[in-house]
Design a protein around this motif. Sequence first.
Motif, PDB file in Angstrom:
ATOM      1  N   GLU A 267      25.488  37.064  49.093  1.00  0.00           N
ATOM      2  CA  GLU A 267      26.036  36.929  47.824  1.00  0.00           C
ATOM      3  C   GLU A 267      24.752  35.300  47.193  1.00  0.00           C
ATOM      4  O   GLU A 267      25.173  34.709  48.104  1.00  0.00           O
ATOM      5  N   LEU A 268      23.915  36.026  45.876  1.00  0.00           N
ATOM      6  CA  LEU A 268      23.067  34.856  45.111  1.00  0.00           C
ATOM      7  C   LEU A 268      24.052  34.102  44.768  1.00  0.00           C
ATOM      8  O   LEU A 268      25.303  33.611  43.975  1.00  0.00           O
ATOM      9  N   ASN A 269      24.215  33.118  44.716  1.00  0.00           N
ATOM     10  CA  ASN A 269      24.540  31.462  44.375  1.00  0.00           C
ATOM     11  C   ASN A 269      23.763  31.503  43.026  1.00  0.00           C
ATOM     12  O   ASN A 269      22.879  30.689  42.951  1.00  0.00           O
ATOM     13  N   MET A 270      23.881  31.716  41.616  1.00  0.00           N
ATOM     14  CA  MET A 270      22.859  31.646  40.797  1.00  0.00           C
ATOM     15  C   MET A 270      23.948  31.086  39.504  1.00  0.00           C
ATOM     16  O   MET A 270      25.383  31.774  39.618  1.00  0.00           O
TER      17      MET A 270
ATOM     18  N   SER B 263      20.456  37.790  33.222  1.00  0.00           N
ATOM     19  CA  SER B 263      19.656  39.222  32.549  1.00  0.00           C
ATOM     20  C   SER B 263      18.826  39.763  33.028  1.00  0.00           C
ATOM     21  O   SER B 263      18.231  40.755  33.156  1.00  0.00           O
ATOM     22  N   LEU B 264      18.627  38.816  34.447  1.00  0.00           N
ATOM     23  CA  LEU B 264      17.458  39.871  35.412  1.00  0.00           C
ATOM     24  C   LEU B 264      18.107  40.861  36.653  1.00  0.00           C
ATOM     25  O   LEU B 264      19.658  40.547  37.202  1.00  0.00           O
ATOM     26  N   THR B 265      18.083  41.753  37.585  1.00  0.00           N
ATOM     27  CA  THR B 265      18.640  42.126  38.015  1.00  0.00           C
ATOM     28  C   THR B 265      18.556  41.721  38.883  1.00  0.00           C
ATOM     29  O   THR B 265      17.838  40.702  39.984  1.00  0.00           O
ATOM     30  N   VAL B 266      19.250  42.110  39.998  1.00  0.00           N
ATOM     31  CA  VAL B 266      19.160  41.412  40.844  1.00  0.00           C
ATOM     32  C   VAL B 266      18.146  41.367  42.194  1.00  0.00           C
ATOM     33  O   VAL B 266      18.062  40.078  43.059  1.00  0.00           O
ATOM     34  N   GLY B 267      17.560  42.254  42.300  1.00  0.00           N
ATOM     35  CA  GLY B 267      16.092  41.820  42.923  1.00  0.00           C
ATOM     36  C   GLY B 267      15.608  40.864  42.816  1.00  0.00           C
ATOM     37  O   GLY B 267      15.477  39.772  43.417  1.00  0.00           O
TER      38      GLY B 267
ATOM     39  N   MET C  52      14.534  37.320  44.031  1.00  0.00           N
ATOM     40  CA  MET C  52      13.455  36.088  44.704  1.00  0.00           C
ATOM     41  C   MET C  52      13.086  34.570  43.557  1.00  0.00           C
ATOM     42  O   MET C  52      12.482  34.081  44.101  1.00  0.00           O
ATOM     43  N   CYS C  53      14.459  34.551  42.710  1.00  0.00           N
ATOM     44  CA  CYS C  53      15.051  33.254  42.029  1.00  0.00           C
ATOM     45  C   CYS C  53      14.866  32.552  43.253  1.00  0.00           C
ATOM     46  O   CYS C  53      15.072  31.356  43.662  1.00  0.00           O
ATOM     47  N   GLU C  54      16.245  33.456  44.114  1.00  0.00           N
ATOM     48  CA  GLU C  54      16.533  32.412  45.154  1.00  0.00           C
ATOM     49  C   GLU C  54      15.660  31.657  46.039  1.00  0.00           C
ATOM     50  O   GLU C  54      15.243  30.920  46.779  1.00  0.00           O
ATOM     51  N   ILE C  55      14.701  33.246  46.218  1.00  0.00           N
ATOM     52  CA  ILE C  55      13.621  32.712  46.835  1.00  0.00           C
ATOM     53  C   ILE C  55      12.837  31.639  46.753  1.00  0.00           C
ATOM     54  O   ILE C  55      12.277  30.718  47.103  1.00  0.00           O
ATOM     55  N   ALA C  56      12.677  31.411  45.746  1.00  0.00           N
ATOM     56  CA  ALA C  56      11.545  30.382  45.082  1.00  0.00           C
ATOM     57  C   ALA C  56      12.328  28.863  45.542  1.00  0.00           C
ATOM     58  O   ALA C  56      11.813  27.841  45.104  1.00  0.00           O
TER      59      ALA C  56
END
Lengths: 498, 330
Positions: free
Chosen positions: A88-91, A141-145, A149-153
């Motif tokens: 689950e992304l923490n964004m 507004s970004l896709t989950v994918g 990648m932002c999370e990886i960044a």
Amino acid sequence: MGEEILRMEEIDKSFPGVHALDHVHFNLNRGEVHALMGENGAGKSTLMKVLTGIYKKDSGKIIYEGKEVEFHTTREAQDAGIVIVHQELNMVGDLTVAQNIFIGREFTNGIKIDDKKMIDESKKLFDRLHIEINPTEKMSSLTVGKQQMCEIAKAISHNCKVIIFDEPSAALTEKEIQDLFTIIRDLRAQNLGIIYISHRMDEIKVITDRVTVMRDGTYVGTLITKDSTKDDIVKMMVGRVIYEPPKEKSMVAPGAPVVLKVEHLNAGKMVKNVSFELHKGEILGFSGLMGAGRTETARAIFGADPKQSGDIYINGKKADIKTPEDAVRHGIGYLSEDRKRYGIVVQKSITENSTMACLEEYMNGIFINKGKEKKAAEKYIEELATKTPSADQLVVNLSGGNQQKVVIAKWLVKNCDILIFDEPTRGIDVGAKNEIYKLMNQLASQGKSIIMISSEMQEILRMSDRIVIMCEGQKTGEVKIEEATQELIMDKATRNIN
Amino acid sequence: MTKKKSALGVLSNQKYIVILVVIALYIFFFAASVDFRKYTTMVTLLDYSYYYVLMAIGVSFPLITGGVDLSIGTGMVCYALVGGYLVHNVGLPVWVGMIVAILFGCVIGLLNGVLVAIMNLPPFLATLCTCMITRGLGSLLSFKNAIPWPTAKQPGGWFHSIFKITMAGNTKIPIGFLWMILLVVIMAFVLKHTKFGRYTIAIGSNKEATLLSGINVKFYHIMAYVICGLFAGLAAIPYASAIPTIQPGTGAGMELDAIGGAIVGGVSATGGSGSIEGTFFGVYVICLLKVGLPFIGLQANWQQVITGLILIGAVMIDIVKKRRAVTAAA
């Protein structure tokens, strides 16, 4: 493969009533992708939580870059260079990509946040990952994918040396997974250590160098990926002792009529072209790993989520089910995996919960007939052996197993003939589990038809007359109980459709 | 795709819609009523708007965190009563009364913040309680007296000239408007370009993720309410200037106009987004309706009906926008 960067030795961790990790080992080298595998509840996540300071270990040693360490918060682990990319992304959706990547450590000019520098730094990170994302775009507004990648960044912006991916591909499309793998290979080439948690056997073969398998909180073994077969890994995953004998043969009378027929059901991204039949008096097990689309299939049949296409026949007649109300009218009851959220109103009495789905049958004009209502509730308390001082007891005061019985009573009061049990024994202790099993068998022998979704292999083998196996939204197999083995089911449950 | 999106972005940006609404309303009333065209009407409108602007700027912060502050209306009256009591009945200088009003506002804001961020009370309930408390406290601390602040001609009346200078020939220049613009610019900067502002938005958008990013969520959450209280305290000053005698027990309902203004101006009713410029124009939509409608023969009650309808529209835009964002991301 480089030198060792991380070693976990004899890690032990208990929660009240559960020995979650039993002297587990794990080690990771620089420039390596190391898979951590095991069934649901094998202890993979717990181990990673111990590593990153979310849980405190009871005993054991963590050696990181040659020194023994213990992190108390994820922040400490982060500062040392170990980060998790969560499933689950923490964004923060309303902030931009750059603002998210640098949240909590913004560059400032006096009191002014230096957004320009954050954007420039984000661009550099994306360049390093060879991906194109506009840092000024809003995260939502970004896709989950892309969000992942932002999370990886964000992870590599911490200058990390170890990245843990916790089921990263669960929500991604095929194309996005390929992009993710490119990034992971890049990171490996940059000499980072990568821990990759996944259920998907084919991914493991493609992306990892070594595989460590866990089972029931213990360390089973570590294999070199390219020297081992899928079978080797599956065997390590399921090789547990079976305490309860599985059902030997189907209890369904030969020639029992089909009560529910689902044809080519499509709903959302998680249900793709699913077809099956359910016979009268049958317990049909739905097996698969987490995220296989079983609950989504049930919810689509029940009308709780919209379907894109597909037909449902009940007793041979086509049924048009658009809402749960339609489903209940057709005699389908759904017992959610999340009882407290979808199944019962905990602050109300057993009586009120029991009659909730069919209150109109307990009305005198505009008034509720309390006497009649209570009688119905009491009847099922007796029939289901619900342990409670009275029907007026608030459901919140009951144990998990007895709460589950109230949910069952609710659908029996409604006279449902098709019951969908979604993880019927989740959060219920062993003794109560047996009672629920007995009850389900009793219901089936009375001619009710049951779909049982379960992630527990033992439960599936013990209860089902027939087993449908799903993987990634598709039905990958259907086996009779007489032919079912753990290996066969696990093989189908990890089959990559592509 | 991007082109379409940006055109849509401008149209769905409430900030710009609301500016158009303000202009349209002004032109409408200007055309419909001769009396509305008078210079004194404009001065009255502005006099009347300052405390709403201040309250709305303040309440934007709790709103953006996903909360609300219902105590600002009764709070403002309470602070004006207490400050006025010190000036009128005790005989302290006006500046002391002003500072006490502002500090009192901060204290109530701090209380709200602690109730919400530390005690985990739902903001609606927490601030409903402080709304009642300030309403009662205002009456108690002023000993149930209606309190007049000094008039422009009395000693201590200098504070009126913060908002309005009387020129030769009795022409009044509403310089308070410049102060409002200055405060809007400052607070817009705070919201957009400081950590406090950024974390206010982050808390409203995804509190859990904000917490996991290692941010002291409790502190920033409390600060949002303190800022709100500070602005309610500031609002007490133009209120005391505009209202000749402050009545105990009043003020309830004014918070709704301020909150309404903020939401009309694009502050998300569910938190996570909003702008101070938007709030500023949103308040003028409400003030124009309040002042303008009587000029075309509609009673003040109509203003409430129409404001309610406009609010529904504003909230619908917000919901549609959020839904679109969700489907775009899926």
